[in-house]
Scaffold this motif. Structure first.
Motif, PDB file in Angstrom:
ATOM      1  N   ARG A 173       9.276   0.689   3.874  1.00 33.80           N
ATOM      2  CA  ARG A 173       8.286   0.149   4.807  1.00 33.80           C
ATOM      3  C   ARG A 173       6.893   0.008   4.189  1.00 33.80           C
ATOM      4  NH1 ARG A 173      10.848   3.767   8.537  1.00 33.80           N
ATOM      5  NH2 ARG A 173       9.134   5.265   8.202  1.00 33.80           N
ATOM      6  N   SER A 174       6.738   0.429   2.948  1.00 32.17           N
ATOM      7  CA  SER A 174       5.425   0.355   2.304  1.00 32.17           C
ATOM      8  C   SER A 174       5.047  -1.101   2.059  1.00 32.17           C
ATOM      9  CB  SER A 174       5.431   1.118   0.988  1.00 32.17           C
ATOM     10  OG  SER A 174       6.263   0.458   0.040  1.00 32.17           O
ATOM     11  N   PRO A 175       3.748  -1.417   2.099  1.00 30.07           N
ATOM     12  CA  PRO A 175       3.321  -2.799   1.845  1.00 30.07           C
ATOM     13  C   PRO A 175       3.802  -3.335   0.499  1.00 30.07           C
ATOM     14  CG  PRO A 175       1.505  -1.524   2.749  1.00 30.07           C
ATOM     15  CD  PRO A 175       2.615  -0.553   2.479  1.00 30.07           C
ATOM     16  N   ALA A 176       3.791  -2.509  -0.543  1.00 27.01           N
ATOM     17  CA  ALA A 176       4.210  -2.973  -1.865  1.00 27.01           C
ATOM     18  C   ALA A 176       5.666  -3.433  -1.847  1.00 27.01           C
ATOM     19  CB  ALA A 176       4.013  -1.863  -2.894  1.00 27.01           C
ATOM     20  N   CYS A 177       6.524  -2.653  -1.184  1.00 32.92           N
ATOM     21  CA  CYS A 177       7.946  -3.015  -1.125  1.00 32.92           C
ATOM     22  C   CYS A 177       8.159  -4.256  -0.268  1.00 32.92           C
ATOM     23  CB  CYS A 177       8.756  -1.845  -0.582  1.00 32.92           C
ATOM     24  SG  CYS A 177      10.532  -2.141  -0.567  1.00 32.92           S
ATOM     25  N   LEU A 178       7.525  -4.301   0.902  1.00 33.18           N
ATOM     26  CA  LEU A 178       7.698  -5.448   1.803  1.00 33.18           C
ATOM     27  C   LEU A 178       7.191  -6.734   1.163  1.00 33.18           C
ATOM     28  CD1 LEU A 178       6.674  -3.794   5.196  1.00 33.18           C
ATOM     29  CD2 LEU A 178       8.978  -4.406   4.438  1.00 33.18           C
ATOM     30  N   LEU A 234       3.050 -13.049 -10.296  1.00 35.78           N
ATOM     31  CA  LEU A 234       1.759 -13.567  -9.842  1.00 35.78           C
ATOM     32  C   LEU A 234       1.712 -13.646  -8.324  1.00 35.78           C
ATOM     33  CD1 LEU A 234       1.216 -16.436 -12.457  1.00 35.78           C
ATOM     34  CD2 LEU A 234       0.196 -14.152 -12.448  1.00 35.78           C
ATOM     35  N   LEU A 235       2.813 -14.057  -7.711  1.00 38.44           N
ATOM     36  CA  LEU A 235       2.859 -14.190  -6.258  1.00 38.44           C
ATOM     37  C   LEU A 235       2.738 -12.829  -5.577  1.00 38.44           C
ATOM     38  CD1 LEU A 235       3.247 -16.512  -4.191  1.00 38.44           C
ATOM     39  CD2 LEU A 235       5.689 -15.969  -4.187  1.00 38.44           C
ATOM     40  N   VAL A 236       3.511 -11.853  -6.045  1.00 38.04           N
ATOM     41  CA  VAL A 236       3.505 -10.524  -5.425  1.00 38.04           C
ATOM     42  C   VAL A 236       2.156  -9.828  -5.635  1.00 38.04           C
ATOM     43  CG1 VAL A 236       4.532  -8.219  -5.499  1.00 38.04           C
ATOM     44  CG2 VAL A 236       6.009 -10.245  -5.560  1.00 38.04           C
ATOM     45  N   VAL A 237       1.617  -9.891  -6.853  1.00 37.18           N
ATOM     46  CA  VAL A 237       0.343  -9.213  -7.119  1.00 37.18           C
ATOM     47  C   VAL A 237      -0.780  -9.852  -6.315  1.00 37.18           C
ATOM     48  CG1 VAL A 237      -1.323  -8.604  -8.906  1.00 37.18           C
ATOM     49  CG2 VAL A 237       1.110  -8.434  -9.384  1.00 37.18           C
ATOM     50  N   PRO A 262      -3.809  -6.425   7.540  1.00 36.82           N
ATOM     51  CA  PRO A 262      -3.622  -6.656   6.100  1.00 36.82           C
ATOM     52  C   PRO A 262      -2.238  -7.154   5.715  1.00 36.82           C
ATOM     53  CG  PRO A 262      -3.759  -4.301   6.585  1.00 36.82           C
ATOM     54  CD  PRO A 262      -4.150  -5.022   7.833  1.00 36.82           C
ATOM     55  N   LEU A 263      -1.181  -6.601   6.334  1.00 37.03           N
ATOM     56  CA  LEU A 263       0.163  -7.009   5.938  1.00 37.03           C
ATOM     57  C   LEU A 263       0.437  -8.457   6.334  1.00 37.03           C
ATOM     58  CD1 LEU A 263       2.694  -5.988   4.546  1.00 37.03           C
ATOM     59  CD2 LEU A 263       3.573  -5.274   6.782  1.00 37.03           C
ATOM     60  N   LEU A 264       0.057  -8.827   7.541  1.00 34.05           N
ATOM     61  CA  LEU A 264       0.236 -10.211   7.983  1.00 34.05           C
ATOM     62  C   LEU A 264      -0.574 -11.160   7.103  1.00 34.05           C
ATOM     63  CD1 LEU A 264       1.173 -12.388   9.983  1.00 34.05           C
ATOM     64  CD2 LEU A 264      -0.818 -11.807  11.412  1.00 34.05           C
ATOM     65  N   GLY A 265      -1.835 -10.815   6.854  1.00 36.77           N
ATOM     66  CA  GLY A 265      -2.675 -11.680   6.027  1.00 36.77           C
ATOM     67  C   GLY A 265      -2.150 -11.836   4.618  1.00 36.77           C
ATOM     68  N   ALA A 266      -1.656 -10.744   4.023  1.00 34.41           N
ATOM     69  CA  ALA A 266      -1.108 -10.821   2.669  1.00 34.41           C
ATOM     70  C   ALA A 266       0.128 -11.711   2.626  1.00 34.41           C
ATOM     71  CB  ALA A 266      -0.774  -9.419   2.164  1.00 34.41           C
TER      72      ALA A 266
END
Length: 524
Positions: A10-15, A106-109, A125-129
Motif C-alpha cells: 500500500r506504500s506510495p512507492a509500490c503503488l 523515468l516515469l516512476v521516479v 499526493p497519491l492521486l496527483g502523482a
C-alpha cells in the motif's frame, strides 16, 4: 510478516511502481518500436552501455556514428537519460529493453517526485502523482516522440518547486541546486523554459510575500550551473564546429508552429482540456501558471516565441511539461466542478486517443535494429561543420554517406605517396593529426592534410572546455558536500539541549514543582 507486506504494497512507492508498469506495459511487451527518436535511443544506449561496461562513465565522442566517421554527440546532448539506459545495457540488458526500462524508471521516479511535492502541500499526493504519470503529453513524450531526455525533465519540476517552497532554508537551497542541475543535464530547452515560466514566477511570488529568498535562490542557481559546468561549457562553446544549422531549420523553430499547424485533436485539445481542468482555480498562482503555459504551448500568447533565444526551443509544445505539472498541482488543491471536469475529460480524450492510435501504429511498425547498429545514423546536427547537408534525407534525417565509404577509417594511416590525404574521420577540435609525435596541420569537415610518405596518427587532445568544466563541477560538488555535512552537524547538535551551569539546579526546582509546571501549560 503479512501486515508488513500489506503495508509495503500500500506504500506510495509500490503503488506508483505498479502504475508505471501498467502504463509502460505495451512498450515492455512490444516496444520500444518506432518513434520520432528511436534510432538515436538505440544508438546512444548501445554507446553508453559499451563505454560504461568498460569503466567510462561519460564518453562524449561516438566513434561508430555515421558509418564510422564519428560524432561529438555528447559534447552537446545532455547525458542524464542515457546514463540510465547505458547502465541497464552495461549489466547485460538488451539495447531495446534498456530503452524500455529507462522509460519505466523515468516515469516512476517522476511520480515519486510529484508525490513528495504534493505531500508537502497536503493536497492529495497519491492521486496527483498518478495523474502526473498518466498525463497526455508525458506519455506522448515516451511512446510517440521517444524523447527520453524530455521525459527525464518531468522528474525535476516537482523537486524544483519543492525546493523553492523551502527557501531560504539551507536544505531548500541545496535541493534547488541539485534539481536544476539535474534538469540542465537532462534537457536544455526545458531548463530555459522552466527558469522563465516556473522558477522566476515562484521566486517572484515569494519575494512579493516578503520572504527573503533572493540570495539563497541566486546561490542555488549559481551552484546548479557550476554542477553542470562539465557539460555546459563544452556544449555552449563548441557549437561552431558542428552543423548547428540543422537544429533550427524548417519546422525546427518555435515560430514555425501554431494552433493552425498542429493537429487540432492533439495539442490544441490538450491545452483547452488543461485550462478547463484548472478553471475553478484560475485565480490561484498555480492556475495562472497552468493556463499561461498551456496557451504558450500552442502560441496563443503573441510575441513570446519571437524572442530569438526562445525561438531556439524548437517546439512551443515543450511548455506542456510545465503546464501539466502546474495544472495537476492546481487541481489537487481545488474543488473541481462536475461540468468543467466532464468538459475537460471530453477535450483530453482526443489527445489520449490520438496518442494511443499513433502508439499502436508505431509499435506495429518494424524497426531495423541491425541496420541501425551497422550504419549508426546519428543526428545530422552533429555532422562536422562544412559537411554536405544535402546528403541528409528530409523524411527521416538519415545521412547518405556513400561517397565517403571508401575512405580509410581508424587512428593510424600509412601514406605511400605524397599529396592531400582525406580520412574517414570527422573533424573536431579534440582530434590532432601527428607524424613522429609532431602535429600536422589539418582541416575539415573530414580530417584532411598534406602528406608525405610515412606513418600518421590521429590522436586525441583534451580541450580547455573539458578541463575547466570538470574543475568547476568538482569544486561545486565539494561545496555542496560541505554544505550537506554542515547541515547534518547542525541537525545533530540541535538534538541536545543547550548547556547552562545552573541547568541541574533548574531541573531540580522543576522536578519539585510539577503542579506549577502543569498550570503554565508546560511538559515534563
Amino acid at each position: 510478516m503479512v501486515p508488513r507486506l500489506a503495508h509495503l504494497i500500500r506504500s506510495p512507492a509500490c503503488l506508483l511502481s505498479l502504475l508505471g508498469v501498467a502504463l509502460m506495459l505495451p512498450a515492455l511487451l512490444w516496444g520500444p518500436g518506432f518513434t520520432h527518436s528511436h534510432q538515436y535511443n538505440l544508438l546512444w544506449t548501445a554507446h553508453f552501455g559499451r563505454e560504461m561496461a568498460a569503466g567510462h562513465l561519460y564518453e562524449r565522442w561516438l566513434p561508430d556514428s555515421f558509418e564510422g566517421l564519428g560524432s561529438p554527440t555528447f559534447y552537446f546532448y545532455p547525458p542524464f537519460a542515457y546514463w540510465i539506459s547505458g547502465a541497464f545495457r552495461a549489466i547485460g540488458v538488451s539495447v531495446a529493453m534498456a530503452v524500455n526500462l529507462t522509460g519505466l524508471v523515468l516515469l516512476v521516479v517522476s511520480g515519486l517526485a510529484m508525490h513528495q511535492w504534493l505531500a508537502a502541500r497536503g493536497t492529495r499526493p497519491l492521486l496527483g502523482a498518478a495523474l502526473y504519470m498518466a498525463a497526455p503529453y508525458h506519455l506522448y513524450d515516451i511512446y510517440v516522440r521517444g524523447a527520453l531526455a524530455e521525459a527525464a525533465a518531468f522528474i525535476w519540476l516537482p523537486l524544483i518547486a519543492l525546493a523553492i517552497d523551502r527557501l531560504p532554508a539551507r536544505r531548500g537551497m541545496m535541493l534547488l541546486a541539485i534539481a536544476y542541475a539535474g534538469l540542465l543535464l537532462s534537457h536544455l530547452p526545458l531548463a530555459m523554459l522552466t527558469g522563465l515560466f516556473l522558477i522566476a514566477p515562484m521566486i517572484g511570488r515569494r519575494l512579493w510575500q516578503g520572504d527573503p529568498v533572493l540570495l539563497s535562490g541566486t546561490v542555488a542557481g549559481a551552484l546548479a550551473f557550476a554542477l553542470a559546468a562539465f557539460y555546459l561549457i563544452p556544449a555552449l562553446t563548441l557549437q561552431s564546429h558542428v552543423s548547428t544549422a540543422m537544429l533550427w531549420g524548417q519546422d525546427y523553430r518555435a515560430t514555425d508552429w501554431s494552433i493552425w499547424t498542429s493537429s487540432f485533436e492533439l495539442f490544441p485539445c490538450l491545452a483547452l482540456g488543461l485550462i478547463l481542468l484548472v478553471w475553478p482555480a484560475a485565480r490561484s498562482f498555480w492556475g495562472v501558471v497552468a493556463i499561461l503555459t498551456a496557451l504558450l504551448s500552442i502560441r496563443l500568447i503573441p510575441f513570446i516565441w519571437d524572442v530569438p533565444l526562445l525561438d531556439k526551443v524548437q517546439f512551443p509544445w515543450r511548455a506542456f511539461c510545465i503546464a501539466e505539472f502546474a495544472a495537476i498541482t492546481a487541481l489537487t488543491a481545488s474543488r473541481p466542478r462536475a461540468p468543467l471536469l466532464a468538459a475537460a475529460g471530453v477535450m483530453l480524450l482526443f489527445p489520449y486517443l490520438f496518442g494511443g492510435l499513433l502508439t499502436a501504429v508505431f509499435l506495429r511498425q518494424p524497426v531495423d535494429q541491425a541496420r541501425i547498429a551497422r550504419t549508426a545514423p546519428d543526428a545530422p546536427e552533429y555532422l562536422p561543420r562544412g559537411f554536405d547537408l544535402s546528403r541528409v534525407r528530409a523524411d527521416n534525417h538519415w545521412t547518405d554517406l556513400t561517397p565517403w565509404r571508401a575512405l580509410p577509417r581508424g587512428d593510424t594511416i600509412m601514406v605511400n605517396r605524397p599529396g592531400v590525404e582525406t580520412l574517414g574521420h570527422a573533424a573536431f577540435p579534440i582530434w590532432q593529426v601527428t607524424r613522429d609525435g609532431r602535429p600536422v596541420a589539418s582541416s575539415g569537415p573530414l580530417l584532411r592534410f598534406e602528406a608525405t610518405p610515412g606513418l600518421y596518427r590521429v590522436e586525441r587532445v583534451r580541450l580547455w572546455q573539458e578541463t575547466w568544466g570538470a574543475a568547476i563541477s568538482l569544486l561545486a560538488a565539494l561545496l555542496l558536500a560541505a554544505l550537506t555535512l554542515g547541515q547534518r552537524a547542525i541537525s545533530h547538535l540541535s538534538k541536545f539541549p543547550p548547556y547552562s551551569p545552573s541547568s541541574h539546579r533548574s531541573d531540580r526546582r522543576l522536578s519539585t514543582c510539577p503542579d506549577r509546571l502543569r498550570e503554565s501549560g508546560g511538559d515534563i
